[in-house]
Design a protein around this motif. Structure first.
Motif, short mmCIF file in Angstrom:
data_model
loop_
_atom_site.label_atom_id
_atom_site.label_comp_id
_atom_site.label_asym_id
_atom_site.label_seq_id
_atom_site.Cartn_x
_atom_site.Cartn_y
_atom_site.Cartn_z
N ASP A 296 63.40 -12.39 -1.72
CA ASP A 296 62.11 -13.05 -1.92
C ASP A 296 62.03 -13.88 -3.19
OD1 ASP A 296 62.25 -11.01 -3.69
OD2 ASP A 296 60.26 -10.16 -3.25
N ALA A 297 63.18 -14.26 -3.76
CA ALA A 297 63.17 -15.05 -4.99
C ALA A 297 64.19 -16.17 -4.91
CB ALA A 297 63.45 -14.16 -6.20
N LEU A 298 63.94 -17.21 -5.71
CA LEU A 298 64.82 -18.37 -5.77
C LEU A 298 65.22 -18.64 -7.21
CD1 LEU A 298 62.73 -20.86 -3.61
CD2 LEU A 298 64.83 -19.70 -2.87
N ALA A 299 66.40 -19.26 -7.37
CA ALA A 299 66.80 -19.83 -8.65
C ALA A 299 66.74 -21.34 -8.48
CB ALA A 299 68.20 -19.37 -9.04
N LEU A 300 65.76 -21.97 -9.12
CA LEU A 300 65.55 -23.42 -9.00
C LEU A 300 66.21 -24.12 -10.17
CD1 LEU A 300 61.77 -23.19 -8.15
CD2 LEU A 300 63.52 -23.98 -6.56
N SER A 301 67.05 -25.12 -9.89
CA SER A 301 67.76 -25.85 -10.93
C SER A 301 67.43 -27.33 -10.85
CB SER A 301 69.28 -25.67 -10.79
OG SER A 301 69.64 -24.31 -10.88
N SER A 302 67.22 -27.93 -12.02
CA SER A 302 66.98 -29.36 -12.05
C SER A 302 67.57 -29.97 -13.31
CB SER A 302 65.48 -29.67 -11.98
OG SER A 302 65.26 -31.05 -11.98
N TYR A 303 67.01 -29.66 -14.48
CA TYR A 303 67.44 -30.34 -15.69
C TYR A 303 68.83 -29.89 -16.15
CZ TYR A 303 67.10 -26.76 -19.38
OH TYR A 303 67.33 -25.69 -20.20
N ARG A 304 69.23 -28.66 -15.78
CA ARG A 304 70.55 -28.16 -16.17
C ARG A 304 70.95 -27.07 -15.19
NH1 ARG A 304 71.64 -26.34 -22.28
NH2 ARG A 304 72.32 -28.49 -22.53
N LEU A 305 72.17 -27.19 -14.64
CA LEU A 305 72.59 -26.27 -13.58
C LEU A 305 72.63 -24.82 -14.04
CD1 LEU A 305 75.44 -28.26 -11.77
CD2 LEU A 305 73.18 -27.67 -10.88
N PHE A 353 60.79 -27.19 -16.55
CA PHE A 353 62.13 -27.14 -15.98
C PHE A 353 62.38 -28.26 -14.98
CE2 PHE A 353 62.01 -23.27 -18.18
CZ PHE A 353 63.31 -22.80 -18.33
N GLU A 354 61.46 -29.22 -14.93
CA GLU A 354 61.57 -30.44 -14.12
C GLU A 354 61.73 -30.15 -12.63
OE1 GLU A 354 64.51 -32.98 -15.96
OE2 GLU A 354 63.09 -33.61 -17.51
N ILE A 355 61.08 -29.09 -12.18
CA ILE A 355 60.93 -28.88 -10.75
C ILE A 355 59.77 -29.74 -10.26
CG2 ILE A 355 60.67 -27.14 -8.95
CD1 ILE A 355 63.12 -26.77 -10.81
N LEU A 356 58.75 -29.86 -11.10
CA LEU A 356 57.67 -30.81 -10.92
C LEU A 356 57.70 -31.79 -12.09
CD1 LEU A 356 54.71 -28.42 -9.94
CD2 LEU A 356 56.09 -29.83 -8.38
N ARG A 357 57.22 -33.01 -11.84
CA ARG A 357 57.16 -34.02 -12.89
C ARG A 357 55.73 -34.53 -13.05
NH1 ARG A 357 61.79 -36.11 -15.08
NH2 ARG A 357 63.75 -35.56 -14.03
N GLU A 358 55.38 -34.79 -14.30
CA GLU A 358 54.07 -35.37 -14.57
C GLU A 358 54.04 -36.83 -14.13
OE1 GLU A 358 52.11 -34.14 -18.41
OE2 GLU A 358 54.19 -33.62 -18.89
N ILE A 359 52.89 -37.24 -13.62
CA ILE A 359 52.68 -38.62 -13.21
C ILE A 359 51.67 -39.24 -14.17
CG2 ILE A 359 51.89 -40.16 -11.37
CD1 ILE A 359 54.44 -38.62 -10.71
N GLU A 360 52.03 -40.36 -14.74
CA GLU A 360 51.12 -41.04 -15.69
C GLU A 360 49.92 -41.61 -14.95
OE1 GLU A 360 51.40 -41.03 -18.87
OE2 GLU A 360 53.36 -40.04 -18.96
#
Length: 360
Positions: A296-305, A353-360
């Motif tokens: 029931d868990a995930l390891a999410l990677s984006s900015y660094r593996l 962790f850059e899974i989501l990004r802010e939008i200006e």
């Protein structure tokens, strides 16, 4: 969301102390990057495993260039006995040694150039000469250079922390060069050759003869060291004394505009680190990858593996809903569809962790 290690407060190094005085703030700890109990260590590192380092090597498969004043501090230190012995041996052997400091030798640079990213933390034949294999610790910790001071395998605030430490590394690199140059000028040690080397290194060029130790004949060595020939250790200690006598204003003057600009970048990156903005609009990051951790868990990677964010599996199903609309609106939709409550701390981690990004 992720498993955390307890905070570990390590002694601040010389460069950290210098920079703290210039920006008016202490540099933060990174408690998830635990050097004495490596967060990346694994007894067995399978081929293609990006998530672990060899436990006896850790991240110490990089050989630093130590500026003259840091070399001098090690040589004068009563605490860094092991580091002092190792540096004295390299100085006696003329391994990458010049009045500017102690650099990787030509052979070490060549070996490092043959390594790929997958070898970092795993290359048994390319280990930092200042790593004490007996206790797995750095023997020159307080005098480590700009790269070693600012590199962490994991960050408390993910990419936000990474950007801060990259800014700190840039500032410390400028600081190292300015102070090393100052010492060479004041002590009058092979200025022409040393300054050419410093300019070459600041541009990222290949090392000049001043740091290609195995090509230095006696004539070049005498030209390089001048009146300091045979008194190399004394020059390094004098360099440390010169730097320790400088005020913050002196250091700023020596660093000039490049240092002032680098310090401004540090201040801005620190502001983003300590005073995060409201998350008004967010978009999911398609470059993020995931791996199941249990049922029931995930390891999410984006900015660094090798710095993934652990999250409930249900998070993956709602990430596409973040499409640039106001965050409050998306969170209401998530609650209606799934019953999932995403609190502010979780949302902040997904952005850090850059899974989501802010939008200006």
């Amino acid at each position: 969301m992720r498993r955390r290690r307890l905070p570990v407060h390590t002694p601040k190094g010389r460069l950290e102390t210098l920079l703290s005085g210039l920006i008016g703030h202490e540099l933060p700890d990174e408690p998830r990057a635990t050097c004495s109990d490596c967060a990346m260590a694994s007894p067995e590192v399978p081929e293609g495993d990006d998530a672990h380092f060899h436990p006896r090597l850790k991240c110490c498969t990089f050989i630093p260039l130590l500026p003259n004043f840091l070399v001098g501090e090690v040589l004068a230190s009563k605490d860094a006995r092991e580091g002092r012995k190792r540096l004295e041996r390299r100085i006696a052997q003329r391994r990458g040694v010049s009045p500017l400091g102690v650099a990787p030798s030509r052979a070490e640079r060549s070996a490092e150039g043959e390594l790929d990213d997958a070898s970092f933390g795993r290359a048994k034949g390319h280990v930092c000469p200042y790593l004490d294999a007996k206790d797995g610790r750095c023997s020159i910790w307080r005098q480590r250079n700009s790269v070693c001071t600012t590199w962490f395998c994991k960050h408390s605030r993910g990419a936000v922390s990474l950007r801060f430490w990259e800014a700190v590394k840039e500032a410390l690199s400028v600081l190292e060069r300015a102070l090393a140059e100052h010492c060479v000028l004041i002590l009058d040690a092979g200025k022409t050759l040393c300054l050419a080397t410093l300019a070459s290194e600041s541009r990222g060029d290949r090392p000049t003869r001043a740091h290609r130790d195995d090509e230095l004949d006696e004539h070049v060595h005498r030209k390089l060291w001048g009146a300091w020939g045979g008194r190399e250790k004394e020059l390094f200690v004098r360099s440390a004394q010169l730097v320790s006598a400088l005020s913050p204003g002196d250091v700023l003057g020596l660093g000039g505009a490049p240092l002032s600009l680098a310090l401004e970048r540090v201040r801005r990156a620190r502001e983003a680190l300590v005073s995060p903005r409201p998350l008004a609009k967010l978009r999911s990051e398609p470059a993020a990858t995931f791996q199941l951790v249990g049922s029931d868990a995930l390891a999410l990677s984006s900015y660094r593996l090798f710095d993934p964010l652990e999250a409930p599996k249900a998070i993956l199903e709602v990430l596409p809903l973040f499409d640039g609309r106001p965050t409050a609106q998306v969170l209401r939709q998530v609650r209606r569809r799934t019953g999932l409550e995403i609190d502010a701390a979780t949302l902040r981690e997904l952005v850090d962790f850059e899974i989501l990004r802010e939008i200006e």
